[in-house]
Scaffold this motif. Structure first.
Motif, PDB file in Angstrom:
ATOM      1  N   ILE A  29       0.828  -1.209   0.000  1.00 41.95           N
ATOM      2  CA  ILE A  29       0.000   0.000   0.000  1.00 41.95           C
ATOM      3  C   ILE A  29       0.865   1.264   0.000  1.00 41.95           C
ATOM      4  O   ILE A  29       0.471   2.292  -0.545  1.00 41.95           O
ATOM      5  CB  ILE A  29      -0.952  -0.004   1.212  1.00 41.95           C
TER       6      ILE A  29
ATOM      7  N   PRO B 177     -10.841   2.143   0.385  1.00 42.04           N
ATOM      8  CA  PRO B 177     -10.188   0.930   0.893  1.00 42.04           C
ATOM      9  C   PRO B 177      -8.669   1.051   0.949  1.00 42.04           C
ATOM     10  O   PRO B 177      -8.028   0.496   1.848  1.00 42.04           O
ATOM     11  CB  PRO B 177     -10.619  -0.148  -0.109  1.00 42.04           C
TER      12      PRO B 177
ATOM     13  N   ASP C 186      -7.882   3.427   3.940  1.00 39.72           N
ATOM     14  CA  ASP C 186      -8.153   2.698   5.190  1.00 39.72           C
ATOM     15  C   ASP C 186      -7.063   1.662   5.451  1.00 39.72           C
ATOM     16  O   ASP C 186      -6.614   1.481   6.592  1.00 39.72           O
ATOM     17  CB  ASP C 186      -9.517   2.012   5.124  1.00 39.72           C
ATOM     18  N   SER C 187      -6.650   0.957   4.406  1.00 39.88           N
ATOM     19  CA  SER C 187      -5.592  -0.042   4.546  1.00 39.88           C
ATOM     20  C   SER C 187      -4.303   0.592   5.029  1.00 39.88           C
ATOM     21  O   SER C 187      -3.606   0.053   5.896  1.00 39.88           O
ATOM     22  CB  SER C 187      -5.365  -0.743   3.205  1.00 39.88           C
ATOM     23  N   TRP C 188      -3.993   1.764   4.490  1.00 41.41           N
ATOM     24  CA  TRP C 188      -2.771   2.480   4.867  1.00 41.41           C
ATOM     25  C   TRP C 188      -2.845   2.956   6.323  1.00 41.41           C
ATOM     26  O   TRP C 188      -1.897   2.804   7.092  1.00 41.41           O
ATOM     27  CB  TRP C 188      -2.594   3.668   3.925  1.00 41.41           C
TER      28      TRP C 188
ATOM     29  N   ARG D 140      -4.781   1.831   8.795  1.00 41.32           N
ATOM     30  CA  ARG D 140      -4.945   0.746   9.772  1.00 41.32           C
ATOM     31  C   ARG D 140      -3.807  -0.273   9.740  1.00 41.32           C
ATOM     32  O   ARG D 140      -3.696  -1.098  10.650  1.00 41.32           O
ATOM     33  CB  ARG D 140      -6.271   0.026   9.522  1.00 41.32           C
TER      34      ARG D 140
ATOM     35  N   VAL E 165      -3.563  -2.689   7.590  1.00 42.64           N
ATOM     36  CA  VAL E 165      -4.138  -3.988   7.213  1.00 42.64           C
ATOM     37  C   VAL E 165      -4.090  -4.115   5.699  1.00 42.64           C
ATOM     38  O   VAL E 165      -4.576  -3.237   4.972  1.00 42.64           O
ATOM     39  CB  VAL E 165      -5.594  -4.116   7.702  1.00 42.64           C
ATOM     40  N   ALA E 166      -3.510  -5.203   5.207  1.00 42.84           N
ATOM     41  CA  ALA E 166      -3.326  -5.370   3.772  1.00 42.84           C
ATOM     42  C   ALA E 166      -4.650  -5.586   3.045  1.00 42.84           C
ATOM     43  O   ALA E 166      -5.590  -6.164   3.598  1.00 42.84           O
ATOM     44  CB  ALA E 166      -2.394  -6.552   3.497  1.00 42.84           C
ATOM     45  N   LEU E 167      -4.716  -5.114   1.816  1.00 39.86           N
ATOM     46  CA  LEU E 167      -5.851  -5.418   0.953  1.00 39.86           C
ATOM     47  C   LEU E 167      -5.713  -6.842   0.415  1.00 39.86           C
ATOM     48  O   LEU E 167      -4.609  -7.316   0.171  1.00 39.86           O
ATOM     49  CB  LEU E 167      -5.897  -4.447  -0.239  1.00 39.86           C
TER      50      LEU E 167
END
Length: 215
Positions: free
Chosen positions: A82, A101, A104-106, A108, A110-112
């Motif tokens: 990301i 998305p 948000d991934s960046w 949090r 959390v990977a996409l």
């Protein structure tokens, strides 16, 4: 007269044959499920973010290696983290709903979860780096991604398809400088291909050995 077989032997034999038939059918279906590609040719693959190669590659001219940065050194071409996306999108289109998305991934950490476009069976060995080192362009396997709003398969990547190339690789070889170019065509592919076979030291006698792809 003595009866050799039990009266129900015929029934047991039939049930056994039916059970074997069911097991063989199940095994064939399981094998096909494991070896088939997850998507049909020409079918766009839905992703958590509608990433457009057409925009990034065709319009903006971003080189394949910017995102797929291990394609020249590893069996796996690499998927961009990301942080690579946010190199641009921390400043561009950050507030767009379609990119939520990614943002948000960046934020949090959390990977996409991207959906694979190609999925080779586990018993097939494929190495991106050796194909790149020997002059095979991205377009030969992945098609004109610079024209794809959503990425899709353009080739079957079946055993027969791979063997067709391995038997006559001169039909597809490119100069290293043109491997990542979309739409590039040689003026005389036959002459160029034969010259590149020698330059890249490709021994076609071994390319169809089973051990090349099944290790």
């Amino acid at each position: 007269m003595t009866q050799i077989f039990h009266p129900r032997f015929g029934l047991f034999a039939k049930l056994t044959l039916i059970a074997l038939l069911v097991l063989v059918s199940a095994a064939v279906l399981a094998w096909r499920g494991l070896t088939n590609e997850p998507h049909r040719i020409g079918e766009a693959v839905e992703q958590p973010v509608p990433f457009s190669h057409k925009h990034h590659v065709g319009d903006d001219g971003i080189d394949c290696r910017y995102c797929h940065d291990t394609v020249e050194t590893s069996s796996f071409a690499g998927m961009p983290p990301i942080s690579t996306c946010m190199t641009c999108h921390s400043q561009l289109y950050t507030d767009q709903a379609v990119l939520k998305p990614v943002v948000d991934s960046w934020q949090r950490g959390v990977a996409l979860h991207w959906q694979r476009v190609h999925q080779l069976p586990d018993f097939v060995y494929f190495n991106h780096s050796i194909h790149v080192a020997k002059g095979v362009g991205c377009e030969s396997c992945h098609g004109r991604v610079d024209r794809m709003p959503l990425t899709m398969r353009t080739q079957p990547l079946s055993m027969q398809w791979c063997l067709d190339c391995h038997r006559a690789p001169q039909k597809y070889l490119r100069p290293r400088a043109q491997e990542f170019a979309m739409g590039w065509k040689a003026k005389d592919q036959d002459t160029l291909g034969l010259a590149l076979l020698k330059r890249y030291h490709i021994d076609t006698r071994r390319l169809t050995d089973c051990s090349v792809c099944h290790r």
